[in-house]
Write a protein that holds these residues in place. Sequence first.
Motif, PDB file in Angstrom:
ATOM      1  N   SER A   1      46.358  35.639  34.657  1.00 21.23           N
ATOM      2  CA  SER A   1      46.390  36.522  35.822  1.00 21.23           C
ATOM      3  C   SER A   1      45.411  37.670  35.596  1.00 21.23           C
ATOM      4  N   PRO A   2      44.724  38.134  36.696  1.00 16.37           N
ATOM      5  CA  PRO A   2      43.867  39.310  36.532  1.00 16.37           C
ATOM      6  C   PRO A   2      44.680  40.537  36.125  1.00 16.37           C
ATOM      7  N   ALA A   3      45.991  40.471  36.341  1.00 19.92           N
ATOM      8  CA  ALA A   3      46.870  41.610  36.008  1.00 19.92           C
ATOM      9  C   ALA A   3      47.473  41.456  34.615  1.00 19.92           C
TER      10      ALA A   3
ATOM     11  N   GLY B   1      48.211  29.520  38.211  1.00 16.85           N
ATOM     12  CA  GLY B   1      48.353  29.938  39.598  1.00 16.85           C
ATOM     13  C   GLY B   1      47.085  29.658  40.379  1.00 16.85           C
ATOM     14  N   ARG B   2      47.236  29.656  41.683  1.00 17.77           N
ATOM     15  CA  ARG B   2      46.109  29.582  42.616  1.00 17.77           C
ATOM     16  C   ARG B   2      46.432  30.510  43.782  1.00 17.77           C
ATOM     17  N   TYR B   3      45.585  30.441  44.851  1.00 13.69           N
ATOM     18  CA  TYR B   3      45.788  31.271  46.042  1.00 13.69           C
ATOM     19  C   TYR B   3      45.820  32.749  45.623  1.00 13.69           C
ATOM     20  N   GLU B   4      46.816  33.511  46.093  1.00 20.17           N
ATOM     21  CA  GLU B   4      46.932  34.930  45.722  1.00 20.17           C
ATOM     22  C   GLU B   4      47.801  35.104  44.478  1.00 20.17           C
ATOM     23  N   GLY B   5      48.290  34.003  43.957  1.00 11.23           N
ATOM     24  CA  GLY B   5      49.144  34.074  42.773  1.00 11.23           C
ATOM     25  C   GLY B   5      50.480  33.382  42.995  1.00 11.23           C
ATOM     26  N   ILE B   6      51.342  33.491  41.993  1.00 14.65           N
ATOM     27  CA  ILE B   6      52.659  32.849  41.980  1.00 14.65           C
ATOM     28  C   ILE B   6      53.714  33.884  42.384  1.00 14.65           C
TER      29      ILE B   6
ATOM     30  N   GLU C   1      51.780  37.364  30.744  1.00 18.57           N
ATOM     31  CA  GLU C   1      50.660  37.285  31.689  1.00 18.57           C
ATOM     32  C   GLU C   1      49.415  37.714  30.929  1.00 18.57           C
ATOM     33  N   VAL C   2      48.372  36.885  30.998  1.00 15.83           N
ATOM     34  CA  VAL C   2      47.187  37.132  30.176  1.00 15.83           C
ATOM     35  C   VAL C   2      45.937  37.052  31.049  1.00 15.83           C
ATOM     36  N   SER C   3      44.975  37.940  30.759  1.00 17.31           N
ATOM     37  CA  SER C   3      43.732  37.981  31.533  1.00 17.31           C
ATOM     38  C   SER C   3      42.535  37.719  30.622  1.00 17.31           C
TER      39      SER C   3
ATOM     40  N   ASP D   1      37.821  41.511  33.028  1.00 14.03           N
ATOM     41  CA  ASP D   1      37.869  42.282  34.285  1.00 14.03           C
ATOM     42  C   ASP D   1      36.906  41.699  35.305  1.00 14.03           C
ATOM     43  N   TYR D   2      37.226  40.498  35.748  1.00 11.26           N
ATOM     44  CA  TYR D   2      36.501  39.833  36.835  1.00 11.26           C
ATOM     45  C   TYR D   2      37.515  38.883  37.473  1.00 11.26           C
ATOM     46  N   VAL D   3      37.201  38.363  38.638  1.00 15.12           N
ATOM     47  CA  VAL D   3      38.217  37.600  39.377  1.00 15.12           C
ATOM     48  C   VAL D   3      37.812  36.127  39.504  1.00 15.12           C
ATOM     49  N   LEU D   4      38.718  35.246  39.099  1.00 10.74           N
ATOM     50  CA  LEU D   4      38.494  33.802  39.202  1.00 10.74           C
ATOM     51  C   LEU D   4      39.258  33.249  40.397  1.00 10.74           C
ATOM     52  N   PHE D   5      39.090  31.958  40.659  1.00  9.13           N
ATOM     53  CA  PHE D   5      39.835  31.338  41.774  1.00  9.13           C
ATOM     54  C   PHE D   5      41.269  31.005  41.371  1.00  9.13           C
ATOM     55  N   GLY D   6      41.482  30.812  40.077  1.00  3.54           N
ATOM     56  CA  GLY D   6      42.814  30.400  39.632  1.00  3.54           C
ATOM     57  C   GLY D   6      42.893  30.426  38.112  1.00  3.54           C
ATOM     58  N   GLY D   7      43.998  29.942  37.581  1.00  2.00           N
ATOM     59  CA  GLY D   7      44.251  30.062  36.158  1.00  2.00           C
ATOM     60  C   GLY D   7      43.686  28.964  35.282  1.00  2.00           C
ATOM     61  N   GLU D   8      43.184  27.871  35.899  1.00  2.00           N
ATOM     62  CA  GLU D   8      42.787  26.690  35.098  1.00  2.00           C
ATOM     63  C   GLU D   8      41.681  27.003  34.095  1.00  2.00           C
ATOM     64  N   VAL D   9      40.641  27.697  34.539  1.00  2.00           N
ATOM     65  CA  VAL D   9      39.532  27.991  33.628  1.00  2.00           C
ATOM     66  C   VAL D   9      40.022  28.845  32.463  1.00  2.00           C
ATOM     67  N   ALA D  10      40.919  29.771  32.776  1.00  2.00           N
ATOM     68  CA  ALA D  10      41.476  30.638  31.722  1.00  2.00           C
ATOM     69  C   ALA D  10      42.237  29.805  30.685  1.00  2.00           C
ATOM     70  N   VAL D  11      42.982  28.803  31.154  1.00  2.00           N
ATOM     71  CA  VAL D  11      43.735  27.966  30.217  1.00  2.00           C
ATOM     72  C   VAL D  11      42.784  27.191  29.315  1.00  2.00           C
TER      73      VAL D  11
HETATM   74  C1  LIG Z   1      41.370  35.804  43.783  1.00  2.10           C
HETATM   75  N1  LIG Z   1      42.802  35.779  44.046  1.00  2.10           N
HETATM   76  C2  LIG Z   1      43.303  36.995  44.721  1.00  2.10           C
HETATM   77  C3  LIG Z   1      43.449  38.171  43.779  1.00  2.10           C
HETATM   78  C4  LIG Z   1      44.318  37.807  42.584  1.00  2.10           C
HETATM   79  C5  LIG Z   1      43.756  36.547  41.912  1.00  2.10           C
HETATM   80  C6  LIG Z   1      43.620  35.409  42.885  1.00  2.10           C
HETATM   81  C7  LIG Z   1      43.028  34.183  42.204  1.00  2.10           C
HETATM   82  N2  LIG Z   1      43.927  33.702  41.158  1.00  2.10           N
HETATM   83  C8  LIG Z   1      45.041  32.996  41.433  1.00  2.10           C
HETATM   84  C9  LIG Z   1      45.666  32.701  40.227  1.00  2.10           C
HETATM   85  C10 LIG Z   1      44.876  33.250  39.182  1.00  2.10           C
HETATM   86  C11 LIG Z   1      44.978  33.286  37.796  1.00  2.10           C
HETATM   87  C12 LIG Z   1      44.034  33.964  37.043  1.00  2.10           C
HETATM   88  C13 LIG Z   1      42.969  34.618  37.684  1.00  2.10           C
HETATM   89  C14 LIG Z   1      42.006  35.436  36.900  1.00  2.10           C
HETATM   90  N3  LIG Z   1      41.012  36.120  37.495  1.00  2.10           N
HETATM   91  N4  LIG Z   1      40.345  36.812  36.556  1.00  2.10           N
HETATM   92  C15 LIG Z   1      40.891  36.613  35.347  1.00  2.10           C
HETATM   93  N5  LIG Z   1      40.471  37.185  34.162  1.00  2.10           N
HETATM   94  C16 LIG Z   1      41.956  35.723  35.530  1.00  2.10           C
HETATM   95  C17 LIG Z   1      42.734  35.250  34.436  1.00  2.10           C
HETATM   96  N6  LIG Z   1      43.309  34.866  33.497  1.00  2.10           N
HETATM   97  C18 LIG Z   1      42.832  34.555  39.079  1.00  2.10           C
HETATM   98  C19 LIG Z   1      43.787  33.876  39.813  1.00  2.10           C
END
Ligand SMILES: CN1CCCC[C@@H]1Cn1ccc2ccc(-c3n[nH]c(N)c3C#N)cc21
Length: 242
Positions: free
Chosen positions: A87-89, A112-117, A133-135, A138-148
């Motif tokens: 998660s970005p958070a 997660g995908r979309y806006e999150g779980i 929850e791990v990030s 500080d950048y935003v991805l589409f989902g958690g797969e790449v992070a895994v």
């Molecule tokens: C864009 N969209 C609306 C804003 C909130 C995030 C969402 C996308 N999104 C959904 C599930 C999910 C999981 C991880 C990440 C992620 N982004 N950056 C990181 N370092 C990440 C990690 N690790 C993004 C994810």
Amino acid sequence: MRVDIVSIFPEYFAPLDLSLIGRARANGTLRLAVHDLRGWTHDVHRTVDDTPYGGGPGMVMRPEPWGEALDALTPAELPPPRLLVPSPAGVPFTQALAHELAAEPHLLFACGRYEGIDQRVLDHAATRMPVTEVSLGDYVLFGGEVAVLVILEAVTRLLPGVLGNAGSLTEESHAHGLLEAPMYTKPATWRGLPVPEVLRSGDHGRIARWRRDEALVRTGRRRPDMLAGLDPQSLDKRDVAA
Ligand SMILES: CN1CCCC[C@@H]1Cn1ccc2ccc(-c3n[nH]c(N)c3C#N)cc21
């Protein structure tokens, strides 16, 4: 180590059959299973998302499929896994956290995908297993797969026997709090650029000192924050002179 991954894009993890992770799976060091979250839906459209309470853009992942998935992957007769939710958070993923995770017997990743779980999935899971929850950064991805994929590679390479030369674990960037020194191989001169003489001297003491000095200089220039966090005990008087 056992690893379970839940995602709506299980095909993202095809690369985990390759290279050292593939070998770790083949020799039993890593027992990995990828699960399609839609396997825990019950409607004809296999719905995993819905609109957010309170309004706002996008969709949120529904709690019901996640609840059933986590229940299925955490049988009561086994010790609970550590649940990792990219998660970005989240807390920053670091080499220290990679070492911590490499000591875990069972990791369960929720992508997660979309806006999150839906937050209640994590809150309910936390009543029966450790949740982190791990990030990645500080950048935003589409989902958690790449992070895994990133986390799994960083953790798997720390498992005993995965890296042929365990020595390289102690000399690489972030292993001793510094960035790695520059590396060179043959030829001795390439396009008019020579390899630093010290590396061809055969004097291992000089070579170690040169590499330490280069690591300190490189870290000071590129990552002064890492220098600030360095344990002073790990420095010797020659470092101060560098
Ligand atoms: C864009 N969209 C609306 C804003 C909130 C995030 C969402 C996308 N999104 C959904 C599930 C999910 C999981 C991880 C990440 C992620 N982004 N950056 C990181 N370092 C990440 C990690 N690790 C993004 C994810």
